[in-house]
Motif scaffolding. Structure first.
Motif, mmCIF file in Angstrom:
data_model
loop_
_atom_site.group_PDB
_atom_site.id
_atom_site.type_symbol
_atom_site.label_atom_id
_atom_site.label_comp_id
_atom_site.label_asym_id
_atom_site.label_seq_id
_atom_site.Cartn_x
_atom_site.Cartn_y
_atom_site.Cartn_z
ATOM 1 N N MET A 218 0.901 -0.922 0.130
ATOM 2 C CA MET A 218 -0.346 0.332 -0.378
ATOM 3 C C MET A 218 0.485 1.653 -0.228
ATOM 4 O O MET A 218 1.976 1.142 1.040
ATOM 5 N N THR A 219 0.646 2.128 -0.922
ATOM 6 C CA THR A 219 1.058 3.617 -1.083
ATOM 7 C C THR A 219 0.136 4.092 -0.365
ATOM 8 O O THR A 219 -0.523 4.785 0.001
ATOM 9 N N THR A 220 1.293 5.818 0.028
ATOM 10 C CA THR A 220 0.873 6.833 1.044
ATOM 11 C C THR A 220 0.161 8.986 -0.016
ATOM 12 O O THR A 220 1.280 8.485 -0.622
ATOM 13 N N ILE A 221 -0.299 8.893 0.420
ATOM 14 C CA ILE A 221 -0.524 10.630 -0.302
ATOM 15 C C ILE A 221 0.138 11.003 1.544
ATOM 16 O O ILE A 221 -0.728 10.999 2.329
ATOM 17 N N ALA A 222 0.516 12.463 1.306
ATOM 18 C CA ALA A 222 0.949 13.134 2.433
ATOM 19 C C ALA A 222 0.793 14.333 1.891
ATOM 20 O O ALA A 222 0.703 14.444 1.482
ATOM 21 N N ILE A 223 -0.163 14.955 3.442
ATOM 22 C CA ILE A 223 -1.247 16.015 2.756
ATOM 23 C C ILE A 223 -0.479 16.737 3.812
ATOM 24 O O ILE A 223 -1.005 17.409 5.122
ATOM 25 N N ILE A 224 0.651 17.971 3.078
ATOM 26 C CA ILE A 224 1.135 18.785 3.791
ATOM 27 C C ILE A 224 -0.455 20.067 4.156
ATOM 28 O O ILE A 224 -0.510 20.776 3.128
ATOM 29 N N GLY A 225 -0.135 20.640 5.705
ATOM 30 C CA GLY A 225 -1.017 21.881 5.620
ATOM 31 C C GLY A 225 -2.602 20.659 5.874
ATOM 32 O O GLY A 225 -3.502 21.666 5.632
ATOM 33 N N ALA A 226 -2.883 19.475 6.260
ATOM 34 C CA ALA A 226 -3.995 19.191 6.079
ATOM 35 C C ALA A 226 -4.698 19.710 7.738
ATOM 36 O O ALA A 226 -4.206 19.892 8.764
ATOM 37 N N GLY A 227 -6.327 19.680 6.432
ATOM 38 C CA GLY A 227 -7.055 20.209 7.475
ATOM 39 C C GLY A 227 -8.645 19.470 7.378
ATOM 40 O O GLY A 227 -8.823 18.857 6.889
ATOM 41 N N ARG A 228 -9.530 20.639 8.376
ATOM 42 C CA ARG A 228 -10.844 20.082 8.327
ATOM 43 C C ARG A 228 -12.025 20.736 6.521
ATOM 44 O O ARG A 228 -12.784 19.518 6.313
ATOM 45 N N GLY A 229 -10.956 20.662 6.192
ATOM 46 C CA GLY A 229 -11.696 21.579 4.440
ATOM 47 C C GLY A 229 -11.391 20.546 3.622
ATOM 48 O O GLY A 229 -11.048 19.545 3.208
ATOM 49 N N LEU A 230 -9.696 21.315 2.576
ATOM 50 C CA LEU A 230 -9.500 20.191 1.940
ATOM 51 C C LEU A 230 -9.218 19.284 2.443
ATOM 52 O O LEU A 230 -9.407 18.080 1.275
ATOM 53 N N GLY A 231 -8.252 19.281 3.310
ATOM 54 C CA GLY A 231 -6.787 18.257 3.450
ATOM 55 C C GLY A 231 -8.110 17.166 3.797
ATOM 56 O O GLY A 231 -7.440 16.180 3.526
ATOM 57 N N ARG A 232 -9.310 17.360 4.384
ATOM 58 C CA ARG A 232 -9.844 15.776 4.824
ATOM 59 C C ARG A 232 -10.585 15.756 3.733
ATOM 60 O O ARG A 232 -11.060 14.342 3.461
ATOM 61 N N ALA A 233 -11.417 16.483 2.929
ATOM 62 C CA ALA A 233 -12.046 15.750 1.274
ATOM 63 C C ALA A 233 -10.531 15.685 0.573
ATOM 64 O O ALA A 233 -11.177 14.396 -0.376
ATOM 65 N N VAL A 234 -9.388 15.239 0.452
ATOM 66 C CA VAL A 234 -8.605 14.794 -0.584
ATOM 67 C C VAL A 234 -8.185 13.601 0.468
ATOM 68 O O VAL A 234 -8.047 12.382 -0.058
ATOM 69 N N ALA A 235 -8.127 13.361 1.670
ATOM 70 C CA ALA A 235 -8.120 12.323 2.563
ATOM 71 C C ALA A 235 -8.980 11.076 1.784
ATOM 72 O O ALA A 235 -8.852 10.226 2.025
ATOM 73 N N ARG A 236 -10.604 11.811 2.562
ATOM 74 C CA ARG A 236 -10.930 10.780 2.279
ATOM 75 C C ARG A 236 -11.231 10.607 0.229
ATOM 76 O O ARG A 236 -11.192 9.006 -0.143
ATOM 77 N N ARG A 237 -11.619 11.383 -0.787
ATOM 78 C CA ARG A 237 -11.017 10.842 -1.423
ATOM 79 C C ARG A 237 -10.343 9.980 -3.056
ATOM 80 O O ARG A 237 -9.632 8.766 -2.975
ATOM 81 N N PHE A 238 -8.799 9.778 -1.721
ATOM 82 C CA PHE A 238 -7.674 9.057 -1.684
ATOM 83 C C PHE A 238 -7.560 7.956 -1.480
ATOM 84 O O PHE A 238 -7.003 6.623 -1.226
ATOM 85 N N GLY A 239 -7.999 8.165 0.129
ATOM 86 C CA GLY A 239 -8.553 7.353 1.298
ATOM 87 C C GLY A 239 -8.896 5.850 0.448
ATOM 88 O O GLY A 239 -9.451 4.880 0.782
ATOM 89 N N SER A 240 -10.393 6.537 0.057
ATOM 90 C CA SER A 240 -11.386 5.084 -0.498
ATOM 91 C C SER A 240 -10.415 5.009 -2.096
ATOM 92 O O SER A 240 -11.342 3.625 -2.678
ATOM 93 N N GLU A 241 -9.536 5.603 -2.390
ATOM 94 C CA GLU A 241 -8.842 4.426 -3.241
ATOM 95 C C GLU A 241 -7.874 3.626 -3.271
ATOM 96 O O GLU A 241 -6.753 3.048 -3.512
ATOM 97 N N GLY A 242 -7.901 3.136 -2.013
ATOM 98 C CA GLY A 242 -7.091 2.801 -0.508
ATOM 99 C C GLY A 242 -5.479 3.394 -0.240
ATOM 100 O O GLY A 242 -4.249 2.569 0.075
ATOM 101 N N PHE A 243 -5.151 4.342 -0.650
ATOM 102 C CA PHE A 243 -4.226 4.886 0.252
ATOM 103 C C PHE A 243 -4.472 5.256 1.535
ATOM 104 O O PHE A 243 -5.274 5.460 1.778
ATOM 105 N N SER A 244 -2.820 5.122 2.060
ATOM 106 C CA SER A 244 -2.891 5.371 3.437
ATOM 107 C C SER A 244 -2.710 6.972 3.624
ATOM 108 O O SER A 244 -2.216 7.388 2.484
ATOM 109 N N VAL A 245 -2.924 7.446 4.256
ATOM 110 C CA VAL A 245 -3.139 9.293 4.681
ATOM 111 C C VAL A 245 -2.667 9.234 5.594
ATOM 112 O O VAL A 245 -2.432 9.032 7.344
ATOM 113 N N ALA A 246 -0.986 10.194 5.439
ATOM 114 C CA ALA A 246 -0.269 10.951 6.548
ATOM 115 C C ALA A 246 -0.941 12.394 6.506
ATOM 116 O O ALA A 246 -0.799 13.360 5.329
ATOM 117 N N LEU A 247 -0.991 12.860 7.323
ATOM 118 C CA LEU A 247 -1.637 14.315 7.755
ATOM 119 C C LEU A 247 -0.359 15.206 9.052
ATOM 120 O O LEU A 247 -0.081 14.717 9.845
#
Length: 221
Positions: free
Chosen positions: A1-30
C-alpha cells in the motif's frame, strides 16, 4: 500500500483529499503544526475506513518537515503522492508599499523553502516506486498567477514557488514523476459547485491519475 502525504491538512480541503485518496486504497499522512488536530482528524477518518495518521511539522522548519515525512514513510509506507497545501498566514498579506524585506522572510520560508524541503525528502522514494507512480501536487491561491498589491507576501512567494514547480515539472517529466498545481481563486466554499472541498479533491485526484496537465486554475467568479 502506498501513501499520500498532505502537508497543511485540515478539516476543509485536506479532509476531502484524504477521503478521496483513501477511498482508492491510499494510506494518508496528515501533516500540520498541531499534533492534536491531525490526531483528531486521523481518528475521524479512521472511523470512516480511511487508514490515516497525523504527524506534526512546521513548514517553515525544513528539518521538522523532512523528519515528519520520514516518519510517515516508515509508519505508513512509500509516499506516492505529496500534496503541499498549507494556508498562508494572514501577516503575509500586506500592501505592497508597506512590505519590508523582513515581511517577505515568512512567505518565502513558507512557500519556497517548505516545498523544496518536502520534495527533496520524498523524491528518492518516488523514483524507487517506478515510472508513472509519483506525483507532486501543489495548491495555491489566485495570487500565484495574478499578483495582488494587497497580498504582497503571498504574491511574491507564490510566484517563486510557481517557477520552482515549472522547473520540477520539466525536469521530472521524463522520469514519469508528475508535477501539478491547482490554483484556486477566492475562498473554498462548501456546497459551491466549483469550489467545494469534495469537488477540488476530485480535481486533485484527476491531476494525479490523468498526468496530462501542469496547472488547473479555478476562477474566483
Amino acid at each position: 500500500m502506498t501513501t499520500i502525504a498532505i502537508i497543511g491538512a485540515g478539516r476543509g480541503l485536506g479532509r476531502a483529499v484524504a477521503r478521496r485518496f483513501g477511498s482508492e486504497g491510499f494510506s494518508v499522512a496528515l501533516l500540520s503544526r498541531s499534533q492534536s488536530r491531525v490526531d483528531a482528524l486521523a481518528d475521524e477518518l479512521g472511523a470512516e475506513g480511511v487508514h490515516a495518521r497525523g504527524f506534526a511539522a512546521d513548514v517553515r522548519d525544513p528539518a521538522s518537515l523532512a523528519a515528519a515525512l520520514e516518519r510517515a514513510t516508515a509508519e505508513l509506507g512509500p509516499i506516492e503522492v505529496l500534496q503541499y497545501s498549507p494556508l498562508p498566514q494572514k501577516d503575509f498579506m500586506r500592501p505592497v508599499l508597506e512590505t519590508t524585506p523582513e515581511d517577505l522572510r515568512g512567505p518565502v520560508e513558507f512557500s519556497i523553502y517548505g516545498p523544496v524541503a518536502a520534495v527533496h525528502q520524498v523524491l528518492p522514494g518516488m523514483r524507487f516506486l517506478g515510472e508513472g507512480r509519483g506525483t507532486l501536487l501543489f495548491v495555491n491561491g489566485g495570487s500565484a498567477v495574478t499578483p495582488g498589491r494587497a497580498v504582497t507576501g503571498t504574491s511574491v512567494a507564490f510566484a517563486g514557488q510557481a517557477a520552482y514547480l515549472q522547473l520540477l515539472h520539466d525536469e521530472l517529466r521524463d522520469e514519469g514523476i508528475h508535477v501539478a498545481q491547482l490554483v484556486i481563486g477566492g475562498q473554498i466554499v462548501e456546497g459551491d459547485p466549483e469550489k467545494d472541498p469534495g469537488v477540488l479533491a476530485d480535481h486533485l485526484w484527476d491531476l494525479h491519475t490523468g498526468r496530462d496537465r501542469f496547472r488547473l486554475q479555478i476562477s474566483a467568479d
